[in-house]
Design an enzyme around this catalytic site. Sequence first.
Site, PDB file in Angstrom:
ATOM      1  N   GLY A   1       7.850   2.624   4.673  1.00 43.90           N
ATOM      2  CA  GLY A   1       7.083   2.260   5.931  1.00 43.90           C
ATOM      3  C   GLY A   1       7.816   1.204   6.558  1.00 43.90           C
ATOM      4  O   GLY A   1       7.867   1.243   7.779  1.00 43.90           O
TER       5      GLY A   1
ATOM      6  N   GLY B   1       7.143   4.503  -0.784  1.00 40.64           N
ATOM      7  CA  GLY B   1       6.164   3.469  -0.532  1.00 40.64           C
ATOM      8  C   GLY B   1       5.062   3.212  -1.733  1.00 40.64           C
ATOM      9  O   GLY B   1       5.563   3.026  -2.655  1.00 40.64           O
ATOM     10  N   THR B   2       4.149   2.510  -1.268  1.00 41.87           N
ATOM     11  CA  THR B   2       2.999   2.091  -2.158  1.00 41.87           C
ATOM     12  C   THR B   2       1.834   2.700  -1.788  1.00 41.87           C
ATOM     13  O   THR B   2       1.579   3.447  -0.767  1.00 41.87           O
ATOM     14  CB  THR B   2       2.687   0.635  -1.961  1.00 41.87           C
ATOM     15  OG1 THR B   2       2.290   0.207  -0.601  1.00 41.87           O
ATOM     16  CG2 THR B   2       3.954  -0.422  -2.126  1.00 41.87           C
TER      17      THR B   2
ATOM     18  N   GLU C   1      -2.673   6.682   0.208  1.00 36.04           N
ATOM     19  CA  GLU C   1      -1.876   6.020   1.101  1.00 36.04           C
ATOM     20  C   GLU C   1      -1.902   6.585   2.421  1.00 36.04           C
ATOM     21  O   GLU C   1      -2.872   7.099   2.887  1.00 36.04           O
ATOM     22  CB  GLU C   1      -0.242   6.242   0.819  1.00 36.04           C
ATOM     23  CG  GLU C   1       0.118   7.527   0.385  1.00 36.04           C
ATOM     24  CD  GLU C   1       0.486   8.381   1.749  1.00 36.04           C
ATOM     25  OE1 GLU C   1      -0.156   9.354   2.056  1.00 36.04           O
ATOM     26  OE2 GLU C   1       1.987   8.158   2.049  1.00 36.04           O
ATOM     27  N   MET C   2      -0.794   6.634   3.290  1.00 30.81           N
ATOM     28  CA  MET C   2      -1.149   6.814   4.940  1.00 30.81           C
ATOM     29  C   MET C   2      -0.154   7.735   5.781  1.00 30.81           C
ATOM     30  O   MET C   2      -0.382   7.773   6.654  1.00 30.81           O
ATOM     31  CB  MET C   2      -1.280   5.481   5.528  1.00 30.81           C
ATOM     32  CG  MET C   2      -2.684   4.578   5.014  1.00 30.81           C
ATOM     33  SD  MET C   2      -3.008   3.141   5.784  1.00 30.81           S
ATOM     34  CE  MET C   2      -3.713   3.882   7.419  1.00 30.81           C
TER      35      MET C   2
ATOM     36  N   SER D   1       0.368  -0.093  -5.911  1.00 32.82           N
ATOM     37  CA  SER D   1       0.119  -1.752  -5.562  1.00 32.82           C
ATOM     38  C   SER D   1      -1.349  -2.295  -5.663  1.00 32.82           C
ATOM     39  O   SER D   1      -1.225  -3.430  -5.743  1.00 32.82           O
ATOM     40  CB  SER D   1       0.790  -1.684  -4.145  1.00 32.82           C
ATOM     41  OG  SER D   1      -0.189  -0.904  -3.180  1.00 32.82           O
ATOM     42  N   ASP D   2      -2.253  -1.421  -5.794  1.00 41.12           N
ATOM     43  CA  ASP D   2      -3.675  -1.971  -5.676  1.00 41.12           C
ATOM     44  C   ASP D   2      -4.335  -0.821  -6.381  1.00 41.12           C
ATOM     45  O   ASP D   2      -4.060   0.368  -6.327  1.00 41.12           O
ATOM     46  CB  ASP D   2      -4.218  -2.423  -4.496  1.00 41.12           C
ATOM     47  CG  ASP D   2      -4.000  -1.015  -3.411  1.00 41.12           C
ATOM     48  OD1 ASP D   2      -2.957  -0.931  -2.912  1.00 41.12           O
ATOM     49  OD2 ASP D   2      -4.876  -0.588  -3.196  1.00 41.12           O
TER      50      ASP D   2
HETATM   51  N1  ADE Z   1      -1.206   1.688   0.655  1.00 44.74           N
HETATM   52  C1  ADE Z   1      -1.191   0.692  -0.687  1.00 44.74           C
HETATM   53  N2  ADE Z   1      -2.495   0.531  -0.965  1.00 44.74           N
HETATM   54  C2  ADE Z   1      -3.296   1.302  -0.255  1.00 44.74           C
HETATM   55  C3  ADE Z   1      -4.737   1.724  -0.017  1.00 44.74           C
HETATM   56  N3  ADE Z   1      -5.563   0.756  -0.847  1.00 44.74           N
HETATM   57  N4  ADE Z   1      -5.235   2.324   1.044  1.00 44.74           N
HETATM   58  C4  ADE Z   1      -4.310   2.854   1.981  1.00 44.74           C
HETATM   59  N5  ADE Z   1      -2.882   2.986   1.680  1.00 44.74           N
HETATM   60  C5  ADE Z   1      -2.446   1.953   0.784  1.00 44.74           C
END
Ligand code: ADE
Length: 241
Positions: free
Chosen positions: A21, A94-95, A185-186, A209-210
Amino acid sequence: MPTPHIAAGPDDFAPAVLMPGDPKRAERIAQMLMPDAHLVTDVRGMLGFTGTVEVDGTSHPLSVMGSGMGQPSATIYATELFREYGVQRIIRVGTCGGIAEGVQVGDVIIGTGAHTDSMMNQHRVPGINFSATASFELAAAAWAARDQVSEGTVLAGPIVSKDHFYWTVPGMIDGLRAHGTLGVEMEAAALYGVANEFGRQALAVLTVSDHLIDGSKDMSAQERETRFQGALALAVAAATS
Ligand code: ADE
């Protein structure tokens, strides 16, 4: 050529493009993988690089370009790369946020399909709820390379591409979790839709990542920048397969 959003020459892109991204991450990935990486476009700061990556003693042409955040942005770059620059495969690196209980921060997810709350694929085929699916060949190549990942577990399965980062319909995440969705993700759903539109290949390989249930181990902004080696290895394996 050039297109409204890419100022590269007709032969400047390789057939395979890695697509993080963040354009600055694109620069770091390009420098990390390709000693001969050179800038081919920087319109609106969306950096794109091309060079050659060596895998098992063989050189492969490769490009790396940012997508920006969200499905509209990713769709613009994917469309122009497929339609105007002859790109054959795009692998998003990506994450994502973890949704499924078994998913941990640091794991790597190969997104085989992407649910979405976005309208971007809604009107592609009249009367049809479009299924945004990854290229089987790319997903299989990434999966076959999973032994290269030293940190975290590699999982393959459905993800969701949301439009909002900070807002969610109540019950949505619980429903997605109940239906086996691994992460959020998005960009992937729209990317997969564009690849289907042009008869090309796409895949998203994501570092968790979370986590949406247990936020105690979420990565810092700096960790998000550095802990993507596993996903990158799988993305390179898919790109060069
Ligand atoms: N990319 C990384 N963490 C995300 C999340 N919690 N929501 C949307 N996109 C993300």
